[in-house]
Write a protein that holds these residues in place. Sequence first.
Motif, PDB file in Angstrom:
ATOM      1  N   ALA A  17     -30.649  41.685 -51.210  1.00  0.00           N
ATOM      2  CA  ALA A  17     -31.828  40.864 -50.810  1.00  0.00           C
ATOM      3  C   ALA A  17     -33.084  41.638 -50.848  1.00  0.00           C
ATOM      4  O   ALA A  17     -34.104  41.135 -50.180  1.00  0.00           O
ATOM      5  CB  ALA A  17     -31.505  40.634 -49.183  1.00  0.00           C
ATOM      6  N   THR A  24     -30.439  35.754 -49.126  1.00  0.00           N
ATOM      7  CA  THR A  24     -30.442  35.007 -48.013  1.00  0.00           C
ATOM      8  C   THR A  24     -30.051  33.638 -48.075  1.00  0.00           C
ATOM      9  O   THR A  24     -29.093  33.092 -47.427  1.00  0.00           O
ATOM     10  CB  THR A  24     -31.431  35.310 -47.164  1.00  0.00           C
ATOM     11  OG1 THR A  24     -32.763  35.023 -47.676  1.00  0.00           O
ATOM     12  CG2 THR A  24     -31.426  36.801 -46.737  1.00  0.00           C
ATOM     13  N   ARG A  27     -26.493  33.227 -49.403  1.00  0.00           N
ATOM     14  CA  ARG A  27     -25.653  33.697 -48.625  1.00  0.00           C
ATOM     15  C   ARG A  27     -25.280  32.567 -47.614  1.00  0.00           C
ATOM     16  O   ARG A  27     -23.832  32.298 -47.290  1.00  0.00           O
ATOM     17  CB  ARG A  27     -25.775  34.857 -47.937  1.00  0.00           C
ATOM     18  CG  ARG A  27     -25.885  36.236 -48.808  1.00  0.00           C
ATOM     19  CD  ARG A  27     -26.629  37.454 -48.131  1.00  0.00           C
ATOM     20  NE  ARG A  27     -26.777  38.522 -49.289  1.00  0.00           N
ATOM     21  CZ  ARG A  27     -27.001  39.680 -49.059  1.00  0.00           C
ATOM     22  NH1 ARG A  27     -27.497  40.019 -47.790  1.00  0.00           N
ATOM     23  NH2 ARG A  27     -27.126  40.551 -50.146  1.00  0.00           N
ATOM     24  N   PRO A 245     -31.108  42.148 -44.533  1.00  0.00           N
ATOM     25  CA  PRO A 245     -30.758  41.158 -43.702  1.00  0.00           C
ATOM     26  C   PRO A 245     -30.088  41.185 -42.296  1.00  0.00           C
ATOM     27  O   PRO A 245     -30.372  40.543 -41.629  1.00  0.00           O
ATOM     28  CB  PRO A 245     -30.121  40.265 -44.744  1.00  0.00           C
ATOM     29  CG  PRO A 245     -30.417  40.644 -46.135  1.00  0.00           C
ATOM     30  CD  PRO A 245     -30.676  42.095 -45.935  1.00  0.00           C
ATOM     31  N   GLU A 279     -34.656  30.839 -40.316  1.00  0.00           N
ATOM     32  CA  GLU A 279     -34.150  31.962 -39.694  1.00  0.00           C
ATOM     33  C   GLU A 279     -34.812  32.203 -38.418  1.00  0.00           C
ATOM     34  O   GLU A 279     -33.989  32.589 -37.378  1.00  0.00           O
ATOM     35  CB  GLU A 279     -34.237  33.316 -40.648  1.00  0.00           C
ATOM     36  CG  GLU A 279     -33.366  33.168 -41.970  1.00  0.00           C
ATOM     37  CD  GLU A 279     -33.643  34.360 -42.692  1.00  0.00           C
ATOM     38  OE1 GLU A 279     -32.920  34.447 -43.669  1.00  0.00           O
ATOM     39  OE2 GLU A 279     -34.743  35.273 -42.426  1.00  0.00           O
TER      40      GLU A 279
END
Length: 365
Positions: A17, A24, A27, A245, A279
């Motif tokens: 990342a 991200t 993922r 991350p 996020e």
Amino acid sequence: MTRPLDIVLLGLSLSSAWGNGHATTFRALLRGLAAEGHRVLFLERDMPWYAGAHRDLPDPDFCELVLYDDLDAMLARFAPRLRMADAVIVGSYVPDGIRLIDRLAVMDLRQLAFYDIDTPVTLAGLDAGHEEYLAARQIPLFDLYFSFSGGEVLDHLEQRRGARRAEALYCSVDPTAYAPDPLAPKRWDLGYLGTYSDDRQPTLEALLLEPARRRPDLRFVVAGPQYPAHIDWPANVERIEHLPPADHAAFYNAQRFTLNVTRAAMRRMGWSPSVRLFEAAACGTPIVSDDWRGLTDLLPAPGSIRIASGPEDVLAALALPEPERQAMGRAARARVLAGHTGRARARELAHALRAPARLVAATGT
């Protein structure tokens, strides 16, 4: 009952990342696909800047990851798997992407798709005659063009660019990795997480650095690599060069508010949420953001997000009473959990891949 899908995805990076938001995004999506029972092979070009200490996920447990050095050797090795897969998806910014797409297009795949995690940047580049990872002539080659941006961008792709079928596939978040921590102390009043970009820097200057200069009693932070040495950072702005991350959730939970800044091309087109937006919201951290079309549909304002056009708007948000600040965070988190998780996005992807007649005929689903 429909059977699980077998998908091969060729993307910029899953293993690292460092300096990119693709990892991200992939993922969260691939974890969601695994949770839904689908099988994914991720093929990643082994680039030196993602190697070593920057490779923070060398062995994911939710998919098969293979790094390759040579495009031709990789295609020869995986040709049977590519032809058997229900779908082969190429991501934006893949090294040697144009040659890769041309090779895949003549392999008689069941479905060939493109996942553009940079749609406005891609289209702006094509308008300027720049073809770094996708050629304009290749857009009609894909059975499906998945776009990081929605809204009118999808009509543009189909009506002006020749896409056979364009579908929005926004980024998403893994709620098991991003959650509120009510016990975390608030180290900063406002923070920002993002790699340096020329077209984002003026907004960062207006919405974080200038508020920091006006309020030296408040604490600010900017995390991300590649910022030039000449930037004049106020004394109350902490710098973090790289934040892996695994530390993102703790970073958001340590902020009273977090700042969302959008690249200029994405702001112009609208409907281009960043992964950082989801996020932060999943962590229950209230968000201050620049404005663009579609933002308040994704996170309705003012209840779950604050829009800022200048430093005065930012400082007004930072002055909100604590109960109102906390209510913003809860509203944003509820919205994201309801429709912007990796598993929700995985279901959207699977539904889109199952829709074309080619796959229905081939699988009987």
